[in-house]
Design an enzyme around this catalytic site. Structure first.
Site, mmCIF file in Angstrom:
data_model
loop_
_atom_site.group_PDB
_atom_site.id
_atom_site.type_symbol
_atom_site.label_atom_id
_atom_site.label_comp_id
_atom_site.label_asym_id
_atom_site.label_seq_id
_atom_site.Cartn_x
_atom_site.Cartn_y
_atom_site.Cartn_z
ATOM 1 N N LEU A 7 0.810 -1.218 0.000
ATOM 2 C CA LEU A 7 0.000 0.000 0.000
ATOM 3 C C LEU A 7 0.840 1.264 0.000
ATOM 4 O O LEU A 7 0.396 2.305 -0.484
ATOM 5 C CB LEU A 7 -0.927 0.003 1.229
ATOM 6 N N GLY A 8 2.041 1.197 0.553
ATOM 7 C CA GLY A 8 2.892 2.372 0.616
ATOM 8 C C GLY A 8 4.184 2.038 1.326
ATOM 9 O O GLY A 8 4.325 0.986 1.958
ATOM 10 N N GLY B 12 8.004 3.930 3.201
ATOM 11 C CA GLY B 12 8.720 5.095 3.684
ATOM 12 C C GLY B 12 10.134 4.714 4.051
ATOM 13 O O GLY B 12 10.605 3.601 3.746
ATOM 14 N N GLY B 13 10.821 5.618 4.740
ATOM 15 C CA GLY B 13 12.212 5.365 5.074
ATOM 16 C C GLY B 13 12.404 4.243 6.071
ATOM 17 O O GLY B 13 13.448 3.574 6.072
ATOM 18 N N GLY C 213 10.016 1.660 6.631
ATOM 19 C CA GLY C 213 9.286 0.432 6.382
ATOM 20 C C GLY C 213 8.252 0.598 5.287
ATOM 21 O O GLY C 213 8.253 1.595 4.567
ATOM 22 N N VAL D 262 3.926 -0.587 4.184
ATOM 23 C CA VAL D 262 2.633 -1.062 4.664
ATOM 24 C C VAL D 262 2.011 -1.956 3.599
ATOM 25 O O VAL D 262 1.990 -1.607 2.413
ATOM 26 C CB VAL D 262 1.699 0.125 4.985
ATOM 27 N N LYS E 27 2.154 -3.275 8.973
ATOM 28 C CA LYS E 27 3.336 -2.435 8.743
ATOM 29 C C LYS E 27 4.605 -3.241 8.997
ATOM 30 O O LYS E 27 4.811 -3.778 10.097
ATOM 31 C CB LYS E 27 3.291 -1.214 9.659
ATOM 32 N N ASP F 294 4.600 14.042 14.142
ATOM 33 C CA ASP F 294 4.792 13.901 12.691
ATOM 34 C C ASP F 294 3.463 14.057 11.959
ATOM 35 O O ASP F 294 3.127 13.278 11.059
ATOM 36 C CB ASP F 294 5.431 12.553 12.366
#
Length: 447
Positions: free
Chosen positions: A20-21, A23-24, A26, A28, A43, A142
């Protein structure tokens, strides 16, 4: 540690479906809970083999802390719920509620800024969620568009507590690590200050600004320039924030003590005040209102039109003998010069009066429509020209006859009278223009 692929089973029950997506830290996945036969989001923590041991330990600690802090808020409707944490291949996997929808960042990128009404709903939902977190002693740290989920059922949810901190948590300070997104981070955090709740409110202000303006106010070409912008620059003046202008302006105050509390911010978002509110630097921001036409110049125009109407009546009274008006100028010395001068003044007044008549279309209601306004303006112009022409044609003859009876120079007096009327009309038009201009300026934002 092996790389995971779609179809792998994690924790003995969660089968990975698709990513699904990422980032730095990990990525998801959408996964299927084969025990409960439901879809979830899971995640995965990313730990590349080349990172130092100290950073590896910190990422593990942050993953555990994320699950713990999010679990404290699992009962709140506006925060993505944490269902489980499983250890697989020595790494924690966080199992979360699956949201059918997209992030606020994805929505703005694909569809553009949020409509004003929807932006107010997002602001209220996020403030409610942030308030719930702060009451539990959790500071998110965040908040940004990528961490705000817009569900298809209309719900707005706050997610990703990976950098959140509880007031009982110990500090995690790996050397050289920069945790969070600089362009959404409060200035006091960049200066190394305490992680107080006011920092979340600054991040919310940046998030809402981007949601309604379509751009991040402090994003620059480099990380260094972005940091400097957050610390030193004011956000560009918003153009689309509408009812959220006052709230966003207050949230983006670089002094945390001057930002509103969550409860104050909620009140500002909900009330959308109908009166002027004073904010920092003595700036007055007026709420968005339907545009109204100013009528302050009406008196001047009405006086002028009354004078023209009187001349028209006088002209009609003198029409029976109007045909011989110009031939009588031969009695005077320089009749050509006098006739040309009178014609120039008359034509000038015809045009001016016509424009004044056309200007009366301004006073039609705004919803009359452009077509009606245009027709009224043209009709006013034609009427003004015609009425003034008749007025001068008849009034000149009438005044000539009157002056002959008294033995005075009728042409000279007529010319003087015409000049006075032109000057009065011009003065009335200028007064109307200046008054409307001043009123228009007062209706805008003042500093």
């Amino acid at each position: 540690m092996t790389s995971r692929l779609a179809g792998d089973v994690v924790g003995g029950r969660y089968r990975l479906a698709d990513e699904l997506g990422s980032g730095g830290f990990g990525r998801v996945w959408r996964a299927r809970d084969e025990t409960l036969d439901v879809d979830v989001a899971i995640k995965e923590l990313r730990l590349p083999p080349w990172i130092p041991e100290t950073e590896r330990a910190e990422r593990l600690a942050r993953a555990t802390r994320e699950a713990r802090n999010a679990a404290r808020l699992r009962r709140h409707d506006g925060i993505v719920a944490i269902h489980d944490v499983v250890i697989d291949d020595g790494l924690p996997w966080i199992v979360m509620e699956l949201i059918d929808g997209c992030s606020l960042s994805e929505y703005v990128e694909e569809h553009g800024p949020l409509p004003a009404g929807r932006a107010v709903e997002v602001a209220e939902s996020l403030l409610t969620s942030i308030g719930a977190a702060h009451r539990e002693g959790v500071v998110h740290r965040d908040i940004k568009p990528a961490n705000v989920m817009l569900a298809e059922n209309g719900k707005v949810l706050l997610t990703d507590f990976g950098t959140a901190i509880h007031h009982t948590d110990s500090a995690l300070t790996a050397t050289g690590m920069f945790i969070g997104s600089a362009e959404y981070m409060a200035p006091e955090r960049l200066r190394g200050g305490d992680d107080l709740p006011a920092g979340d409110l600054f991040s919310l202000g940046v998030t809402l600004y981007q949601a309604v303006e379509g751009v991040s106010p402090f994003r620059r070409a480099t990380q260094e320039a972005t940091l400097a912008a957050v610390l030193l620059d004011e956000a560009p003046a918003p153009r689309r924030t509408g009812p959220l202008t006052q709230l966003i302006t207050r949230l983006l105050d670089k002094d945390p003590s001057r930002r509103p509390t969550v409860d104050e911010a909620l009140a500002m978002a909900r009330e959308q005040p109908a009166t002027t509110v004073r904010v920092r630097r003595d700036t007055k921001i007026l709420p968005a209102r339907p545009e109204k036409r100013e009528r302050s110049g009406a008196a001047a125009l009405i006086v002028t039109m009354t004078a023209v109407a009187g001349m028209t009546a006088l002209g009609v009274a003198g029409l029976p003998d109007a045909g011989g008006t110009w031939e009588h100028f031969e009695r005077y010395g320089d009749d050509d010069v006098l006739g040309v001068a009178l014609m120039i003044v008359a034509v000038a007044d015809v045009v001016l009066t016509g424009l004044l008549c056309a200007g009366l279309a301004r006073f039609l209601p705004t919803n009359a429509g452009r077509t009606v306004t245009a027709v009224a303006g043209v009709a006013g112009l034609v009427f003004g020209c015609g009425a003034t022409a008749f007025a001068f044609h008849g009034a000149g003859e009438t005044l000539r006859n009157m002056m002959e009876l008294s033995g005075r120079d009728s042409a000279t007096l007529s010319l003087a009278l015409i000049s006075i009327v032109v000057l009065v009309a011009a003065g009335a038009a200028w007064s109307s223009y200046r008054t409307d201009r001043r009123e228009g300026i007062r209706g805008r934002t003042r500093s």
